[in-house]
Design a protein around this motif. Structure first.
Motif, mmCIF file in Angstrom:
data_model
loop_
_atom_site.group_PDB
_atom_site.id
_atom_site.type_symbol
_atom_site.label_atom_id
_atom_site.label_comp_id
_atom_site.label_asym_id
_atom_site.label_seq_id
_atom_site.Cartn_x
_atom_site.Cartn_y
_atom_site.Cartn_z
ATOM 1 N N TYR A 116 -7.356 0.180 -0.173
ATOM 2 C CA TYR A 116 -7.351 -0.633 -1.385
ATOM 3 C C TYR A 116 -8.132 -1.911 -1.146
ATOM 4 O O TYR A 116 -8.452 -2.256 -0.008
ATOM 5 N N ALA A 117 -8.431 -2.597 -2.244
ATOM 6 C CA ALA A 117 -9.087 -3.906 -2.170
ATOM 7 C C ALA A 117 -8.186 -4.910 -2.886
ATOM 8 O O ALA A 117 -7.954 -4.794 -4.086
ATOM 9 N N THR A 118 -7.658 -5.851 -2.142
ATOM 10 C CA THR A 118 -6.779 -6.861 -2.723
ATOM 11 C C THR A 118 -7.590 -7.831 -3.558
ATOM 12 O O THR A 118 -8.604 -8.358 -3.107
ATOM 13 N N HIS A 119 -7.140 -8.056 -4.796
ATOM 14 C CA HIS A 119 -7.763 -9.068 -5.656
ATOM 15 C C HIS A 119 -7.069 -10.402 -5.452
ATOM 16 O O HIS A 119 -7.725 -11.429 -5.317
ATOM 17 N N ALA A 120 -5.742 -10.366 -5.458
ATOM 18 C CA ALA A 120 -4.971 -11.600 -5.300
ATOM 19 C C ALA A 120 -3.525 -11.244 -4.986
ATOM 20 O O ALA A 120 -3.064 -10.143 -5.297
ATOM 21 N N PHE A 121 -2.835 -12.182 -4.364
ATOM 22 C CA PHE A 121 -1.396 -12.039 -4.198
ATOM 23 C C PHE A 121 -0.781 -13.425 -4.181
ATOM 24 O O PHE A 121 -1.451 -14.418 -3.915
ATOM 25 N N SER A 122 0.494 -13.460 -4.498
ATOM 26 C CA SER A 122 1.237 -14.705 -4.520
ATOM 27 C C SER A 122 2.602 -14.439 -3.905
ATOM 28 O O SER A 122 3.315 -13.539 -4.346
ATOM 29 N N ILE A 123 2.929 -15.195 -2.884
ATOM 30 C CA ILE A 123 4.208 -15.019 -2.203
ATOM 31 C C ILE A 123 5.112 -16.183 -2.590
ATOM 32 O O ILE A 123 4.822 -17.330 -2.276
ATOM 33 N N MET A 124 6.181 -15.865 -3.314
ATOM 34 C CA MET A 124 7.168 -16.860 -3.679
ATOM 35 C C MET A 124 8.362 -16.739 -2.733
ATOM 36 O O MET A 124 8.354 -15.915 -1.836
ATOM 37 N N SER A 125 9.370 -17.539 -2.951
ATOM 38 C CA SER A 125 10.494 -17.581 -2.013
ATOM 39 C C SER A 125 11.301 -16.283 -1.967
ATOM 40 O O SER A 125 11.879 -15.964 -0.931
ATOM 41 N N ASN A 126 11.321 -15.523 -3.069
ATOM 42 C CA ASN A 126 12.139 -14.312 -3.082
ATOM 43 C C ASN A 126 11.409 -13.073 -3.619
ATOM 44 O O ASN A 126 12.013 -12.027 -3.784
ATOM 45 N N HIS A 127 10.115 -13.210 -3.912
ATOM 46 C CA HIS A 127 9.363 -12.051 -4.390
ATOM 47 C C HIS A 127 7.861 -12.270 -4.195
ATOM 48 O O HIS A 127 7.425 -13.369 -3.879
ATOM 49 N N VAL A 128 7.117 -11.177 -4.396
ATOM 50 C CA VAL A 128 5.668 -11.192 -4.180
ATOM 51 C C VAL A 128 4.988 -10.507 -5.362
ATOM 52 O O VAL A 128 5.462 -9.474 -5.843
#
Length: 137
Positions: A116-128
């Protein structure tokens, strides 16, 4: 452009391989949404499924109306899910620890460029949240 979808099973669970598709995935820590909220959602879902089934039985129902109903349900469902995750002070917040968040980020990059090719991700305190494009095989 059309994609060929392949359904397969792993550990008796259905999986769908959709090469070339752009996907948005949210995953969370176990216990990050209180059980009473999950139980309420299940009751609501059951009621909405009954309503949807009643709509299907109506002879004059338009496909566009069914589609609007489904989209609205998905939108509301996602908004509730997000609110519950963002506003929950209880439950695990392990991803707040930079060392743990770094391991999750490393995991998201593990097959990047291969499967796969990651476009974006965001890691919060309890979820992604993770947006990616699956590679065509």
């Amino acid at each position: 452009m059309s994609y060929e979808y392949k359904r397969f099973y792993r550990r008796k669970l259905p999986h769908v391989n959709s090469p070339g598709a752009t996907l948005f995935v949210t995953f969370r820590l176990f216990g990050s949404i209180p059980k009473h909220i999950l139980a309420n959602w299940q009751r609501e879902r059951t009621e909405l499924e009954l309503e949807y089934n009643r709509m299907l039985k109506q002879p004059d129902i338009e496909p566009a109306e069914l589609k609007r109903f489904q989209k609205e349900l998905q939108r509301r469902s996602f908004a509730k899910y997000e609110d519950a995750l963002h506003n929950n002070a209880e439950g695990p917040h392990w991803l707040r620890d930079p060392r743990i968040a770094a391991k999750v980020a490393s995991g998201l990059h593990f097959f990047n460029g291969k499967s796969y090719a990651t476009h974006a991700f965001s890691i919060m305190s309890n979820h992604v949240h993770w947006g990616f494009h699956s590679k065509v095989k």
